[in-house]
Design a protein around this motif. Structure first.
Motif, mmCIF file in Angstrom:
data_model
loop_
_atom_site.group_PDB
_atom_site.id
_atom_site.type_symbol
_atom_site.label_atom_id
_atom_site.label_comp_id
_atom_site.label_asym_id
_atom_site.label_seq_id
_atom_site.Cartn_x
_atom_site.Cartn_y
_atom_site.Cartn_z
ATOM 1 N N ASN A 1 63.035 34.533 55.621
ATOM 2 C CA ASN A 1 63.738 33.246 55.659
ATOM 3 C C ASN A 1 62.928 32.118 55.024
ATOM 4 N N GLY A 2 61.642 32.355 54.744
ATOM 5 C CA GLY A 2 60.799 31.307 54.181
ATOM 6 C C GLY A 2 59.411 31.840 53.903
ATOM 7 N N GLY A 3 58.470 30.918 53.695
ATOM 8 C CA GLY A 3 57.128 31.308 53.268
ATOM 9 C C GLY A 3 56.259 31.868 54.383
ATOM 10 N N ALA A 4 56.324 31.259 55.574
ATOM 11 C CA ALA A 4 55.456 31.716 56.666
ATOM 12 C C ALA A 4 55.758 33.173 57.002
ATOM 13 N N ASP A 5 57.029 33.483 57.146
ATOM 14 C CA ASP A 5 57.378 34.866 57.523
ATOM 15 C C ASP A 5 57.177 35.826 56.347
ATOM 16 N N ALA A 6 57.153 35.307 55.122
ATOM 17 C CA ALA A 6 56.772 36.161 53.988
ATOM 18 C C ALA A 6 55.307 36.588 54.159
ATOM 19 N N ASN A 7 54.450 35.604 54.445
ATOM 20 C CA ASN A 7 53.031 35.932 54.638
ATOM 21 C C ASN A 7 52.830 36.822 55.869
ATOM 22 N N GLU A 8 53.529 36.502 56.929
ATOM 23 C CA GLU A 8 53.462 37.291 58.173
ATOM 24 C C GLU A 8 53.757 38.776 57.878
ATOM 25 N N SER B 1 43.490 25.900 52.763
ATOM 26 C CA SER B 1 44.726 26.657 52.522
ATOM 27 C C SER B 1 45.782 26.276 53.545
ATOM 28 N N TYR B 2 47.031 26.506 53.179
ATOM 29 C CA TYR B 2 48.129 26.479 54.144
ATOM 30 C C TYR B 2 48.996 27.696 53.877
ATOM 31 N N HIS B 3 49.260 28.476 54.918
ATOM 32 C CA HIS B 3 50.058 29.685 54.728
ATOM 33 C C HIS B 3 51.305 29.734 55.616
ATOM 34 N N GLY B 4 51.552 28.675 56.419
ATOM 35 C CA GLY B 4 52.785 28.666 57.198
ATOM 36 C C GLY B 4 52.538 28.544 58.684
ATOM 37 N N ASN B 5 53.628 28.565 59.435
ATOM 38 C CA ASN B 5 53.608 28.115 60.824
ATOM 39 C C ASN B 5 53.999 29.188 61.842
ATOM 40 N N ILE C 1 45.322 34.627 49.224
ATOM 41 C CA ILE C 1 44.891 33.471 48.437
ATOM 42 C C ILE C 1 46.103 32.786 47.823
ATOM 43 N N GLU C 2 46.204 31.477 48.007
ATOM 44 C CA GLU C 2 47.169 30.704 47.226
ATOM 45 C C GLU C 2 46.628 30.704 45.797
ATOM 46 N N THR C 3 47.412 31.170 44.855
ATOM 47 C CA THR C 3 46.897 31.328 43.494
ATOM 48 C C THR C 3 46.309 30.007 42.986
ATOM 49 N N ALA D 1 48.818 37.585 47.068
ATOM 50 C CA ALA D 1 48.914 36.292 46.370
ATOM 51 C C ALA D 1 50.015 35.484 47.047
ATOM 52 N N ASP D 2 49.634 34.356 47.665
ATOM 53 C CA ASP D 2 50.624 33.448 48.250
ATOM 54 C C ASP D 2 51.126 32.552 47.125
ATOM 55 N N GLU D 3 52.342 32.847 46.677
ATOM 56 C CA GLU D 3 52.960 32.105 45.566
ATOM 57 C C GLU D 3 54.098 31.221 46.082
ATOM 58 N N VAL D 4 54.041 30.910 47.381
ATOM 59 C CA VAL D 4 55.152 30.167 47.993
ATOM 60 C C VAL D 4 55.355 28.809 47.297
ATOM 61 N N MET D 5 54.252 28.101 47.036
ATOM 62 C CA MET D 5 54.403 26.776 46.420
ATOM 63 C C MET D 5 54.349 26.840 44.895
ATOM 64 N N VAL D 6 53.578 27.745 44.350
ATOM 65 C CA VAL D 6 53.355 27.721 42.897
ATOM 66 C C VAL D 6 54.219 28.705 42.120
ATOM 67 N N ALA E 1 58.795 31.812 48.199
ATOM 68 C CA ALA E 1 59.859 31.123 48.965
ATOM 69 C C ALA E 1 60.307 29.936 48.098
ATOM 70 N N LYS E 2 60.385 28.770 48.684
ATOM 71 C CA LYS E 2 60.645 27.498 47.996
ATOM 72 C C LYS E 2 61.415 27.607 46.668
ATOM 73 N N GLY E 3 60.702 27.703 45.548
ATOM 74 C CA GLY E 3 61.334 27.616 44.233
ATOM 75 C C GLY E 3 62.275 28.757 43.899
HETATM 76 C C1 LIG Z 1 51.270 28.047 49.956
HETATM 77 C C2 LIG Z 1 52.249 28.041 51.092
HETATM 78 N N1 LIG Z 1 52.423 29.146 51.820
HETATM 79 C C3 LIG Z 1 53.295 29.198 52.839
HETATM 80 C C4 LIG Z 1 54.036 28.093 53.197
HETATM 81 C C5 LIG Z 1 55.000 28.168 54.338
HETATM 82 O O1 LIG Z 1 56.312 28.185 53.881
HETATM 83 P P1 LIG Z 1 57.520 27.848 54.873
HETATM 84 O O2 LIG Z 1 57.367 26.422 55.278
HETATM 85 O O3 LIG Z 1 58.739 28.135 54.039
HETATM 86 O O4 LIG Z 1 57.418 28.780 56.037
HETATM 87 C C6 LIG Z 1 53.888 26.913 52.463
HETATM 88 C C7 LIG Z 1 54.670 25.708 52.804
HETATM 89 O O5 LIG Z 1 54.417 24.624 52.363
HETATM 90 C C8 LIG Z 1 52.969 26.880 51.380
HETATM 91 O O6 LIG Z 1 52.779 25.769 50.651
#
Ligand SMILES: Cc1ncc(COP(=O)(O)O)c(C=O)c1O
Length: 455
Positions: free
Chosen positions: A121-128, A149-153, A222-224, A255-260, A284-286
Motif C-alpha cells: 500500500n506504500g513505502g513503509a510496507d514495501a520495506n517491511e 535515512s527514513y524508511h517508513g513508519n 540504502i536509499e539510493t 535499494a529503497d527507491e520510494v522517493m527517488v 511507492a510514491k512516483g
Molecule cells: C525513502 C523512503 N522510504 C520509505 C518511505 C515511506 O513511505 P510511505 O510513507 O509511503 O510508507 C518514505 C516516505 O517518505 C521515503 O522517503
C-alpha cells in the motif's frame, strides 16, 4: 498557469468549514495536535495547488515528494475513473489485468533478472516486506541501515530509519544496526575528496559488517539517494562497493527507491544512474504519483525463485489494488509518451543546477547545493568556513526560526517549499512548466535573504 490562477477563488465559508472539521476531528501525523495549523486546500492542477483564500502555490515539494506527474493529471484521473467503472476492487489472491500489466511494465524497466513484483500500500510496507523476503532467503535476521535515512513508519521500517522519528518508537525491531553513509560535505570520515569518502565509508561499512557478525546479517537497506535526510548523492563507486560487500558476505542489498524512483532524478530507478544492481527494489510514491496508495518490491529472480516452492509469509487486503494499478499503468504511458525521464535530466542540468550554483554564490547562508534531476538540496550554514548548520540537527521552535523564515517567505511569494532541519529541498512535479520552475527558483533565491539575516 493562467487557468490555475483563475480557478483559485475566495470562499471563506468553505475555508472555515474545512478548518473546523480538520481541527476538530483529524489527528495528524508526526505532530503535537494543538500546535499545528494545516492549510485547507481547495484544489490543484499541474505543479500548483490553491487554498480557499485566493492563494495559489507552486508545489516545490510535490506534496511529500510523491506527486511526480502533478495534480489532477488528466490521464491518471481518466484511468482511475475508467477502472472504477469497470472493477473498483478485487482481492489479491485473484488475477487482475491492470495489476498484471503494471507488474510486467515495472519489470520491463527494472534490470534484467527482475521479473516479479509484490505490491503493497506504500513505502513503509514495501520495506517491511523486502526485509521479510531477505530474512526468509538468508535465514538471518539482522539488517543494516544508515543513520541518515527514513524508511517508513511500520515497526520494521521505523526501526530501519536512522532519523529522529525512530527515537520515540524504540525499542522496535531490535535486529537493526545503523552505520554512517557517505556525506562529502559533512564527512563523518574526515575525508578531503569524494573518492576518499567512498573508500572510507566502505571501510566503515565493512567493519560494521564484521563487528555485527556477517553471518547474522540478512540485508543492507540504502536509499539510493538519501531523500528527506539531505539529498545525499552517493560519491562515485560507493554503491558498487556496497554491492561488492553484499556479494562477499552473502547479504541482500535492498535499494529503497520510494522517493527517488519513477523519474525523480531522470531514471526509472535512481540506482540506474550509478551502474549498480541491487537484489530487492522498493518503490511507492512516483509509481502513480500517490493518486491511490501503492508501493511494492521488485524482486530479483534469484530471490523470487526461493518462493517458488516455499510460501511467502506476507500479504495485504489491498495488494495491487486495481484503482492504484490503473493509475500506475497510465503513469508508464505518460512517461513514455511525454519523455518525462529525458525532460527531468534536461531541466536538472540546464535549469536547476546552474541556478542553484548561482544562488550558492549569492547567499552567504548557503553552504552547499547538491542533487540530480528535479531533486536538490540547499544546505544552510551560519558560517561557510566552519559549516556550522544554520539550525541545529532536529531543531524545533525558536531554534528552527531561520529556516521557518525562509519557508514563510517562499509561501508569501506563492511557492510551497520542502524544508528539513537546515535545508531547503527543490522537488517540484516532473511536469512543471519551465517558466514556473524558473519562477520558483527566483522565489527561493529572494527568500534566502531571510536566512542571510541570521548570520
Ligand atoms: C525513502 C523512503 N522510504 C520509505 C518511505 C515511506 O513511505 P510511505 O510513507 O509511503 O510508507 C518514505 C516516505 O517518505 C521515503 O522517503
Amino acid at each position: 498557469m493562467t487557468d490555475t490562477l483563475t480557478r483559485a477563488r475566495v470562499d471563506l465559508a468553505a475555508d472555515a468549514r474545512v478548518r473546523a472539521d480538520d481541527r476538530g476531528h483529524v489527528f495528524h501525523s508526526w505532530s503535537a495536535q494543538a500546535l499545528i495549523d494545516p492549510l485547507p486546500v481547495a484544489g490543484g492542477e499541474g505543479a500548483s495547488f490553491w487554498d480557499y483564500a485566493g492563494n495559489t502555490y507552486l508545489d516545490f515539494s510535490s506534496q511529500l515528494v510523491n506527486l511526480n506527474l502533478g495534480h489532477q493529471h488528466p490521464d491518471l484521473v481518466a484511468a482511475i475513473r475508467q477502472q472504477a467503472g469497470r472493477l473498483a476492487t478485487i482481492q489479491p489472491a485473484l488475477a487482475n489485468d491492470v495489476r498484471g500489466e503494471l507488474a510486467r511494465r515495472i519489470s520491463e524497466v527494472a534490470p534484467d533478472g527482475f521479473t516479479k513484483v509484490f505490491f503493497t500500500n506504500g513505502g513503509a510496507d514495501a520495506n517491511e516486506n523486502a526485509v521479510r523476503m531477505a530474512r526468509a532467503v538468508t535465514g538471518r535476521r539482522k539488517v543494516l541501515a544508515m543513520y541518515r535515512s527514513y524508511h517508513g513508519n511500520t515497526t520494521t521500517a521505523i526501526s530501519l530509519t536512522g532519523d529522529p522519528r525512530r527515537w520515540a518508537n524504540e525499542p522496535g525491531d531490535g535486529s537493526v544496526a545503523h552505520f554512517f553513509g557517505p556525506y562529502p560535505y559533512r564527512s563523518p570520515f574526515h575525508s578531503d575528496s569524494p573518492e576518499q569518502e567512498t573508500q572510507r565509508a566502505l571501510e566503515h561499512l565493512e567493519q560494521t559488517i564484521v563487528l555485527e557478525g556477517a553471518q547474522t546479517i540478512a540485508a543492507i537497506i540504502i536509499e539510493t539517494i538519501v531523500g528527506t535526510n539531505g539529498v545525499l548523492v552517493p560519491p562515485p563507486g560507493y554503491l558498487a562497493g556496497v554491492r561488492e560487500l553484499c556479494d562477499r558476505y552473502g547479504i541482500v542489498y535492498i535499494a529503497d527507491e520510494v522517493m527517488v524512483g519513477f523519474g525523480r532524478v531522470g531514471e526509472w530507478f535512481a540506482f540506474q544512474a550509478f551502474d549498480v544492481v541491487p537484489d530487492l527494489i522498493t518503490f511507492a510514491k512516483g509509481v502513480n504519483s500517490g493518486y491511490v496508495p501503492l508501493g511494492g518490491v521488485v524482486i530479483a529472480d534469484r530471490i523470487a525463485g526461493h518462493f517458488d516452492t516455499v510460501s511467502f509469509q506476507g500479504g495485504l487486503t489491498y495488494s495491487g489494488h486495481p484503482l492504484a494499478c490503473a493509475a500506475g499503468v497510465a503513469t508508464f504511458e505518460v512517461f513514455e509518451r511525454d519523455g518525462i525521464l529525458e525532460r527531468v535530466r534536461d531541466l536538472g542540468v540546464r535549469v536547476v543546477e546552474p541556478r542553484l550554483r548561482e544562488i550558492a554564490r549569492r547567499h552567504p547562508s548557503v553552504g552547499d547545493v547538491r542533487g540530480m534531476g528535479l531533486f536538490w538540496a540547499i544546505e544552510l550554514v551560519r558560517d561557510a568556513e566552519t559549516r556550522e548548520p544554520l539550525v541545529p540537527f532536529n531543531a524545533a521552535g525558536a531554534d528552527a526560526a531561520p529556516v521557518a523564515a525562509v519557508a514563510a517567505a517562499c509561501k508569501k511569494a506563492g511557492v510551497w517549499p520542502f524544508t528539513h532541519f537546515n535545508r531547503v529541498h527543490v522537488a517540484p512535479p516532473l511536469v512543471i512548466e519551465e517558466d514556473d520552475l524558473v519562477r520558483g527558483l527566483d522565489v527561493i533565491d529572494a527568500a534566502l535573504h531571510a536566512a542571510d539575516e541570521y548570520l
